[in-house]
Design a protein around this motif. Structure first.
Motif, PDB file in Angstrom:
ATOM      1  N   PRO A 155       0.852  -1.286   0.155  1.00  0.00           N
ATOM      2  CA  PRO A 155      -0.139  -0.393  -0.063  1.00  0.00           C
ATOM      3  C   PRO A 155       0.907   1.002  -0.563  1.00  0.00           C
ATOM      4  CG  PRO A 155      -0.211  -1.408   1.901  1.00  0.00           C
ATOM      5  CD  PRO A 155       0.568  -1.927   1.516  1.00  0.00           C
ATOM      6  N   ALA A 156       0.316   2.055  -0.755  1.00  0.00           N
ATOM      7  CA  ALA A 156       0.909   3.602  -1.045  1.00  0.00           C
ATOM      8  C   ALA A 156       1.112   3.938   0.984  1.00  0.00           C
ATOM      9  CB  ALA A 156       0.315   4.618  -1.144  1.00  0.00           C
ATOM     10  N   LYS A 157       2.023   4.861   1.168  1.00  0.00           N
ATOM     11  CA  LYS A 157       2.368   5.386   2.025  1.00  0.00           C
ATOM     12  C   LYS A 157       0.915   6.996   2.142  1.00  0.00           C
ATOM     13  CE  LYS A 157       7.054   3.800   3.770  1.00  0.00           C
ATOM     14  NZ  LYS A 157       7.991   5.069   4.037  1.00  0.00           N
ATOM     15  N   ILE A 158       1.022   7.701   3.206  1.00  0.00           N
ATOM     16  CA  ILE A 158      -0.063   8.528   3.107  1.00  0.00           C
ATOM     17  C   ILE A 158       0.376   9.575   3.677  1.00  0.00           C
ATOM     18  CG2 ILE A 158      -2.334   9.104   4.127  1.00  0.00           C
ATOM     19  CD1 ILE A 158      -2.711   7.502   1.735  1.00  0.00           C
ATOM     20  N   ARG A 159       0.769  11.025   3.054  1.00  0.00           N
ATOM     21  CA  ARG A 159       1.271  12.078   4.170  1.00  0.00           C
ATOM     22  C   ARG A 159      -0.369  12.752   5.234  1.00  0.00           C
ATOM     23  NH1 ARG A 159       1.774  18.091   2.451  1.00  0.00           N
ATOM     24  NH2 ARG A 159       2.514  18.492   3.917  1.00  0.00           N
ATOM     25  N   PRO A 200      -6.154  17.883   7.133  1.00  0.00           N
ATOM     26  CA  PRO A 200      -7.463  17.345   6.834  1.00  0.00           C
ATOM     27  C   PRO A 200      -7.069  16.073   6.293  1.00  0.00           C
ATOM     28  CG  PRO A 200      -6.640  19.068   5.519  1.00  0.00           C
ATOM     29  CD  PRO A 200      -5.132  18.981   6.578  1.00  0.00           C
ATOM     30  N   THR A 201      -6.497  15.101   6.220  1.00  0.00           N
ATOM     31  CA  THR A 201      -6.811  13.646   5.979  1.00  0.00           C
ATOM     32  C   THR A 201      -7.145  13.229   7.469  1.00  0.00           C
ATOM     33  OG1 THR A 201      -5.107  13.568   4.347  1.00  0.00           O
ATOM     34  CG2 THR A 201      -5.734  11.560   5.757  1.00  0.00           C
ATOM     35  N   LYS A 202      -6.306  13.816   8.365  1.00  0.00           N
ATOM     36  CA  LYS A 202      -6.164  13.276  10.120  1.00  0.00           C
ATOM     37  C   LYS A 202      -8.066  13.523  10.329  1.00  0.00           C
ATOM     38  CE  LYS A 202      -5.152  13.741  14.650  1.00  0.00           C
ATOM     39  NZ  LYS A 202      -6.515  13.850  15.247  1.00  0.00           N
ATOM     40  N   LEU A 235     -10.647  11.365  -0.495  1.00  0.00           N
ATOM     41  CA  LEU A 235     -10.528  10.009   0.082  1.00  0.00           C
ATOM     42  C   LEU A 235     -10.245   8.830  -0.621  1.00  0.00           C
ATOM     43  CD1 LEU A 235     -14.517  10.570   0.373  1.00  0.00           C
ATOM     44  CD2 LEU A 235     -13.388   9.396   2.151  1.00  0.00           C
ATOM     45  N   GLU A 236     -10.009   9.705  -2.612  1.00  0.00           N
ATOM     46  CA  GLU A 236      -9.325   8.578  -3.520  1.00  0.00           C
ATOM     47  C   GLU A 236      -7.657   8.265  -2.899  1.00  0.00           C
ATOM     48  OE1 GLU A 236      -8.051   9.623  -8.009  1.00  0.00           O
ATOM     49  OE2 GLU A 236      -9.935  10.768  -6.862  1.00  0.00           O
ATOM     50  N   ARG A 237      -7.101   8.903  -2.561  1.00  0.00           N
ATOM     51  CA  ARG A 237      -5.757   8.816  -2.378  1.00  0.00           C
ATOM     52  C   ARG A 237      -5.548   7.309  -1.207  1.00  0.00           C
ATOM     53  NH1 ARG A 237      -4.627  14.407  -2.622  1.00  0.00           N
ATOM     54  NH2 ARG A 237      -5.064  14.939  -0.498  1.00  0.00           N
ATOM     55  N   LEU A 238      -6.410   7.661   0.006  1.00  0.00           N
ATOM     56  CA  LEU A 238      -7.389   6.563   0.811  1.00  0.00           C
ATOM     57  C   LEU A 238      -7.421   5.071   0.713  1.00  0.00           C
ATOM     58  CD1 LEU A 238      -8.023   8.683   4.417  1.00  0.00           C
ATOM     59  CD2 LEU A 238      -5.847   7.520   3.545  1.00  0.00           C
ATOM     60  N   GLU A 239      -8.364   5.269  -0.627  1.00  0.00           N
ATOM     61  CA  GLU A 239      -8.451   4.194  -1.164  1.00  0.00           C
ATOM     62  C   GLU A 239      -7.978   3.477  -1.690  1.00  0.00           C
ATOM     63  OE1 GLU A 239     -12.872   2.706  -2.799  1.00  0.00           O
ATOM     64  OE2 GLU A 239     -12.407   5.143  -3.406  1.00  0.00           O
ATOM     65  N   GLN A 240      -6.964   4.266  -2.319  1.00  0.00           N
ATOM     66  CA  GLN A 240      -6.006   3.945  -3.026  1.00  0.00           C
ATOM     67  C   GLN A 240      -4.922   2.989  -2.986  1.00  0.00           C
ATOM     68  OE1 GLN A 240      -4.546   6.939  -5.952  1.00  0.00           O
ATOM     69  NE2 GLN A 240      -6.588   6.898  -7.577  1.00  0.00           N
ATOM     70  N   ALA A 241      -4.319   3.849  -1.377  1.00  0.00           N
ATOM     71  CA  ALA A 241      -3.567   3.093  -0.411  1.00  0.00           C
ATOM     72  C   ALA A 241      -4.458   2.013   0.074  1.00  0.00           C
ATOM     73  CB  ALA A 241      -3.206   4.221  -0.121  1.00  0.00           C
ATOM     74  N   ARG A 242      -5.620   1.441   0.078  1.00  0.00           N
ATOM     75  CA  ARG A 242      -6.345   0.588   0.819  1.00  0.00           C
ATOM     76  C   ARG A 242      -6.481   0.718   1.927  1.00  0.00           C
ATOM     77  NH1 ARG A 242      -2.576  -2.832  -2.371  1.00  0.00           N
ATOM     78  NH2 ARG A 242      -1.469  -3.972  -0.294  1.00  0.00           N
ATOM     79  N   TRP A 243      -6.127   1.952   2.809  1.00  0.00           N
ATOM     80  CA  TRP A 243      -6.248   2.618   4.049  1.00  0.00           C
ATOM     81  C   TRP A 243      -8.186   2.221   4.241  1.00  0.00           C
ATOM     82  CZ3 TRP A 243      -3.522   6.121   6.547  1.00  0.00           C
ATOM     83  CH2 TRP A 243      -1.915   5.456   7.576  1.00  0.00           C
ATOM     84  N   ILE A 244      -8.681   2.806   3.030  1.00  0.00           N
ATOM     85  CA  ILE A 244     -10.463   2.672   2.825  1.00  0.00           C
ATOM     86  C   ILE A 244     -11.392   1.956   2.100  1.00  0.00           C
ATOM     87  CG2 ILE A 244     -10.266   4.424   4.407  1.00  0.00           C
ATOM     88  CD1 ILE A 244     -11.089   5.945   1.934  1.00  0.00           C
ATOM     89  N   ALA A 245     -12.398   1.499   2.527  1.00  0.00           N
ATOM     90  CA  ALA A 245     -12.827   0.656   1.502  1.00  0.00           C
ATOM     91  C   ALA A 245     -14.303   1.598   0.769  1.00  0.00           C
ATOM     92  CB  ALA A 245     -13.187  -0.431   1.772  1.00  0.00           C
ATOM     93  N   GLY A 246     -14.177   2.156  -0.264  1.00  0.00           N
ATOM     94  CA  GLY A 246     -15.745   2.430  -0.665  1.00  0.00           C
ATOM     95  C   GLY A 246     -16.221   1.783  -1.008  1.00  0.00           C
ATOM     96  N   THR A 247     -17.438   1.613  -1.399  1.00  0.00           N
ATOM     97  CA  THR A 247     -19.361   0.538  -2.146  1.00  0.00           C
ATOM     98  C   THR A 247     -19.644   1.484  -2.074  1.00  0.00           C
ATOM     99  OG1 THR A 247     -19.688   0.230  -0.031  1.00  0.00           O
ATOM    100  CG2 THR A 247     -18.277  -0.837  -0.594  1.00  0.00           C
ATOM    101  N   TRP A 248     -20.602   1.723  -3.171  1.00  0.00           N
ATOM    102  CA  TRP A 248     -21.588   2.084  -3.898  1.00  0.00           C
ATOM    103  C   TRP A 248     -22.895   1.223  -3.243  1.00  0.00           C
ATOM    104  CZ3 TRP A 248     -21.852   6.550  -5.966  1.00  0.00           C
ATOM    105  CH2 TRP A 248     -20.432   6.878  -6.899  1.00  0.00           C
ATOM    106  N   ALA A 273       0.978   5.628  12.903  1.00  0.00           N
ATOM    107  CA  ALA A 273       1.235   6.781  12.636  1.00  0.00           C
ATOM    108  C   ALA A 273       1.117   7.571  13.580  1.00  0.00           C
ATOM    109  CB  ALA A 273       0.571   7.173  11.353  1.00  0.00           C
ATOM    110  N   LEU A 274       0.004   7.560  13.899  1.00  0.00           N
ATOM    111  CA  LEU A 274       0.334   8.400  15.117  1.00  0.00           C
ATOM    112  C   LEU A 274       0.655   8.271  16.546  1.00  0.00           C
ATOM    113  CD1 LEU A 274      -3.737   8.823  15.777  1.00  0.00           C
ATOM    114  CD2 LEU A 274      -2.728  10.517  14.722  1.00  0.00           C
TER     115      LEU A 274
END
Length: 112
Positions: free
Chosen positions: A6-10, A14-16, A51-64, A91-92
């Motif tokens: 998974p990608a690292k998230i800065r 706002p992300t927090k 939301l897009e970055r977090l989903e690409q990094a697999r930190w979150i899952a989005g569903t319709w 990270a915290l």
């Protein structure tokens, strides 16, 4: 299954804020983008890219949403993943340096 790590998230403020909302969400009432905007006080131009970055990094899952009422479009709801929860908490926990703690709005000696 994607074999890439998974990608690292800065972790910006706002992300927090978005991650804190997702962590506090109830499983049977996951938040959607506009609700995250309203509850965080952040605009859509900030929230949706996060939301897009977090989903690409697999930190979150989005569903319709499966069944939307006829008077509004379907919502995309979001839940924090186990990976995201662990990575965010780690990270915290690393935020022990005074500058990092101040950047995240934590006062010296204040636990999260």
């Amino acid at each position: 299954m994607d074999e890439n790590p998974p990608a690292k998230i800065r972790l910006t403020m706002p992300t927090k804020a978005v991650l804190d909302l997702l962590l506090s969400a109830v499983d049977d009432d996951p938040p959607w983008g506009y609700r995250i905007c309203e509850e965080s006080g952040l605009g859509p131009g900030t929230v949706y890219p996060i939301l897009e970055r977090l989903e690409q990094a697999r930190w979150i899952a989005g569903t319709w949403e499966a069944d939307a009422p006829p008077d509004r479009p379907k919502r995309r709801t979001y839940q924090i993943s186990d990976l995201g929860s662990r990575a965010y908490r780690a990270a915290l926990a690393k935020a022990t340096r005074p500058t990092a703690r101040l950047r995240w709005g934590l006062r010296p000696g204040e636990a999260r």
